[in-house]
Write an enzyme that holds these catalytic residues in place. Structure first.
Site, mmCIF file in Angstrom:
data_model
loop_
_atom_site.group_PDB
_atom_site.id
_atom_site.type_symbol
_atom_site.label_atom_id
_atom_site.label_comp_id
_atom_site.label_asym_id
_atom_site.label_seq_id
_atom_site.Cartn_x
_atom_site.Cartn_y
_atom_site.Cartn_z
ATOM 1 C CG MET A 264 -1.896 1.137 1.477
ATOM 2 S SD MET A 264 -2.892 1.375 -0.043
ATOM 3 C CE MET A 264 -3.190 3.229 0.088
ATOM 4 C CD GLU A 297 2.396 -0.485 -3.792
ATOM 5 O OE1 GLU A 297 1.653 0.501 -3.217
ATOM 6 O OE2 GLU A 297 2.038 -1.301 -4.033
#
Length: 841
Positions: A264, A297
């Site tokens: 994330m 990411e």
């Protein structure tokens, strides 16, 4: 609850009233099951009322110094009236630690009893931790103060401060305000994490501190130096290509337990699944995937974090750009220089499979509420979007593409945008009008098919046409497509000629090839520029099957393998024929990701797409062949490692099961193959699924590996046991809920394994339970169960799976869109399997 499902119209209306300025969030994380959350929000308003989101218990509310009755909190929303031009809201609340990977996830390490926390907020779970205007276009500065045990480390978006000691056991970390970001990009990670640090100099001369961390009990396995090397290569690449320096003050990467996704992109504080911390030997495919994830990411720090979508209909822009740029960086800035072969075998294949389902959607799609967002983290948003961005880069030119990005970042830093804001920068940089391109590739769904039609006279090409078929696409799209002619020369299948042609409409005649000697293999989309399915003519297919190991161009070989697999999926090539092709290819495959995909496809062909009447024999044959390949392979090689473990998973006959049983005792292993801890679990699970060991044996294995990974593996082994009693107990546990997310996932993977005859009676029970599951469990846990409890091995074996799924859909027209979508996709997969089985009969 309806209040949890924010609609786009509600978000637009709220953004018209509210302008967020800053948050101050005070968290006390010392509780067992709950935590204290006190949030102060400063915001401007142009209207008299609005609402703030929170999921938990609200203890008190204060607006502009005046108390607000807690009855203003209902249905996950705090309703505010009497707003002033400038407002200060204080919400004292209690949040719940989660074990689902949503909100504030809590994990207790069975090795040392230590507690680890991390937040996961995308799409809309910041509201599980603090009161918030939960939508991406209400950006703000966030200041976190966190109270936690003194021996912990605490990370957030801002640099970690020196903690203030409160007493013998506790300290408070007072972070400085973050940059202006969306709430879903904020993060808190807390616990006794261990790791390493480094730094780099950004393009603008700033020193950027770097950190890489994981749980203390895994720290000996953390190869922080490799992670840092990939990160630094990515920084240099992205700053150069984007023409814009890294926007945040530091960059931490924390490998966290029980993480639902790969990673994330929390601003400056990325969380990554700890499955990328390798306690046992990892396949080359997983090692490469970790590198892609790290770069993915990092790419988000600019595209997604610095500049963020206004609403979730542009989620694809975030994910597609990160997917495209991560592969570009991998290919050009790291040791993995075959990244586009990886992209073809995994991301693009995933996209094409998703694009053929009834649930497919345009890349740019209207998203009316949060429930629709959750359903769109799929192959279209990631793989297809990245595929067309790769096309767009070639169409406008690499330099213009990157110049457009740089202008976009400069113009919209710390703001929210829509697709049109980006396209205009590409148009300005390239001079091209992208209106038609956007319509064809972003606003229409589905996938076309290109089929060669070749006439050969006296050994030469007399005519050649590319025929496009509409498939499930809205229109026939134009393609710039390579066409390759390959010949067998001295045992090698080599490229003789490659031409690029514009393919448009239903037929395109290629006169340039007339008179050329007939090739042994003709390959459409040579070079893999086009996003379309392709077919092989009969001569080329025969050449592929006979000489799949002879290609000197690995990308061409992968294209052929993908075409053959698609033909198998479309019932144009029998599952039996595909397994023979795949087995030949596996023995000579040296690309780890392609090898992994081949093994997955081989398993699906043998166990799902094969005709039921000869399936058992085919599975046994496949397993025998895999054992033979592992025995012949170079000891300790990537090929041997992947194939030996897959042979264990496919073992079915008494002799095969006897052999892998011996592996647990250290005998009869392929020369050079080492069965490590995770390998032992793969064998234990295979033996359990075939009824060769019981729970006592599984418990004994767990006693020697009582770790988080060991407990997950034990769940999978227990639920694999193919008896009605074991499956019934597993079913009851899973439907009741309560397992941590990764243990539930492992238990589900075990449940669907084993004898289809034992599994069949659970299919109607599964359907009957779904509505309750979606009412009582969180989205992540409900979609995981709905996806993985479906048992495709029973298709075609007496249970009318298609009719059962269709009847459920007909009877539940108003269920959650994400639930219905999963069932629609199960239905499509069932129809595909039945057609493939018929073709293999």
């Amino acid at each position: 609850m309806p209040g949890e499902n924010l609609t786009r119209s509600e978000a637009v209306a709220r953004a018209a009233v509210v302008a967020t300025e800053r948050y101050h969030v005070d968290l006390d994380l010392r509780g067992d099951d709950t935590f204290s959350s006190v949030t102060t929000i400063e915001f401007a308003a142009t209207g008299s009322d609005t609402f703030v989101d929170f999921i938990g218990t609200v203890n008190s509310i204060e607006l502009n110094g005046e108390p607000v009755d807690v009855s203003a909190y209902s249905d996950s929303r705090i309703h505010l009236t009497g707003l002033a031009e400038h407002n200060t809201l204080v919400v004292d609340a209690t949040g719940l630690f989660m074990n689902t990977g949503e909100g504030m996830h809590k994990f207790v390490d069975p090795v040392d009893g230590e507690t680890y926390l991390y937040t996961q907020f995308e799409v809309a779970d910041a509201r599980r931790v603090f009161a918030v205007f939960e939508q991406p276009d209400l950006k703000a500065e966030f200041t976190f103060h966190v109270t936690a045990p003194s021996h912990w480390q605490v990370f957030s978006n801002s640099p970690t401060p020196e903690p203030v000691v409160l007493d013998e056991a506790s300290s408070r970390w007072e972070f400085t305000p973050s940059e202006r970001i969306s709430s879903y990009l904020t993060a808190i990670i807390a616990g006794p994490y261990r790791g390493g640090t480094s730094e780099l100099t950004s393009a603008d001369g700033r020193t950027i501190p770097l950190g890489v961390y994981c749980r203390a009990s895994l720290a000996e396995h953390l190869d922080a130096d490799e992670v840092m090397d990939i990160t630094k290569a990515g920084f240099a690449f992205f700053e150069k290509e984007y023409g814009h320096p890294y926007p945040f003050r530091k960059y931490d990467q924390i490998f966290v337990p029980e993480f639902n996704a790969g990673a994330m992109e929390n601003a400056g504080a990325v969380t990554i699944t700890e499955t990328y911390v390798f306690r046992s030997r990892a396949t080359g495919a997983i090692i490469e995937r970790r590198a892609i994830t790290i770069l993915h990411e990092l790419a988000h720090m600019w595209f997604g974090d610095l500049v963020t979508m206004r609403w979730w209909n542009d989620l694809w822009l975030n994910e597609s750009f990160a997917e495209f740029m991560s592969h570009l960086a991998l290919d050009e800035a790291t040791r993995w220089d075959q990244a586009w072969q990886t992209f073809l075998a995994s991301e693009k294949s995933w996209a094409m499979n998703a694009d053929q389902l009834r649930s497919t959607h345009p890349i740019v799609t209207g998203v009316t509420d949060l429930e629709e967002v959750w359903a769109n983290f799929d192959g279209i948003t990631y793989g297809k979007g990245a595929s067309v961005l790769k096309q767009l880069s070639a169409y406008v030119g690499r330099d213009a593409f990157m110049a457009g990005l740089s202008a976009y970042f400069d113009k919209h830093s710390w703001q929210n945008t829509e697709l049109s804001d980006l396209l205009v920068e590409f148009e300005n940089a390239s001079g091209r009008d992208l209106t038609e391109w956007s319509k064809l590739w972003l606003e229409e769904s589905g996938l076309t098919l290109a089929r060669p039609e070749i006439e050969i006279v006296d050994g030469k090409i007399a005519s050649f046409t590319v025929r496009q078929e509409l498939g499930n696409a809205s229109s026939l799209r134009p393609h710039r497509m390579g066409i390759g002619l390959y010949d067998m020369v001295d045992g090698t299948l080599s490229l003789r000629l490659s031409i690029d042609e514009d393919i448009a409409g239903d037929t395109t005649t290629i006169d340039r090839l007339v008179g050329e000697a007939a090739p042994d293999l003709l390959l459409l989309n040579d070079g893999d520029l086009a996003y379309t399915k392709i077919r092989l003519d009969e001569r080329s297919l025969d050449t592929s099957i006979a000489h799949i190991g002879s290609f000197d161009d690995p990308l061409a070989r992968t294209l052929v393998l993908e075409a053959a697999w698609d033909m198998c999926r479309d019932a144009e090539l029998s599952a039996t024929a595909y397994t023979e092709l795949a087995l030949r290819a596996i023995e000579t495959e040296n690309h780890p990701t392609v090898l992994r995909v081949l093994l997955l496809n081989l398993a699906q062909a043998a166990t799902i797409y094969s005709a039921p009447e000869h399936r058992d024999a085919l599975i046994e044959h496949v397993a025998d062949a895999l054992f033979e390949i592992a025995d012949r392979a170079e000891g300790g090689s990537e090929l041997q490692f992947q194939v030996a473990l897959e042979a264990a998973r496919r073992a079915r006959s008494a002799a095969q099961l006897d052999r892998i049983s011996a592996w647990l005792e250290g005998s009869d292993l392929p020369d050079g193959f080492v069965l490590d801890t995770d390998g032992r679990w793969a064998v234990v699970q295979a033996l359990a699924a075939n009824g060769r060991i019981d729970t006592a044996a599984i418990d004994a294995e767990l006693a020697s590996d009582d770790t988080a990974t060991g407990r997950e593996a034990a769940w999978r082994a227990r639920t694999s046991i193919p008896t009605p009693e074991a499956k019934d107990a597993a079913f009851a546990t899973l439907i009741a809920g309560g397992l941590p997310n990764m243990q539930q996932r492992s238990a589900l993977l075990g449940f669907r394994a084993g004898d289809p005859g034992v599994l069949a009676p659970f299919f109607p029970r599964y359907l009957d339970a779904l509505s309750t599951v979606w009412k009582e469990q969180t989205y992540e846990m409900a979609q995981q169960l709905t996806t993985l409890m479906f048992t495709p091995s029973i298709i075609g074996l007496g249970t009318d799976v298609e009719a059962g799924l269709e009847a459920w859909l007909d009877a539940h027209p108003t269920e959650a869109p994400a639930l219905r979508r999963i069932l629609v996709e199960h239905t499509d997969d069932t129809r595909r399997a039945l057609a493939a089985q018929a073709a293999d009969a």
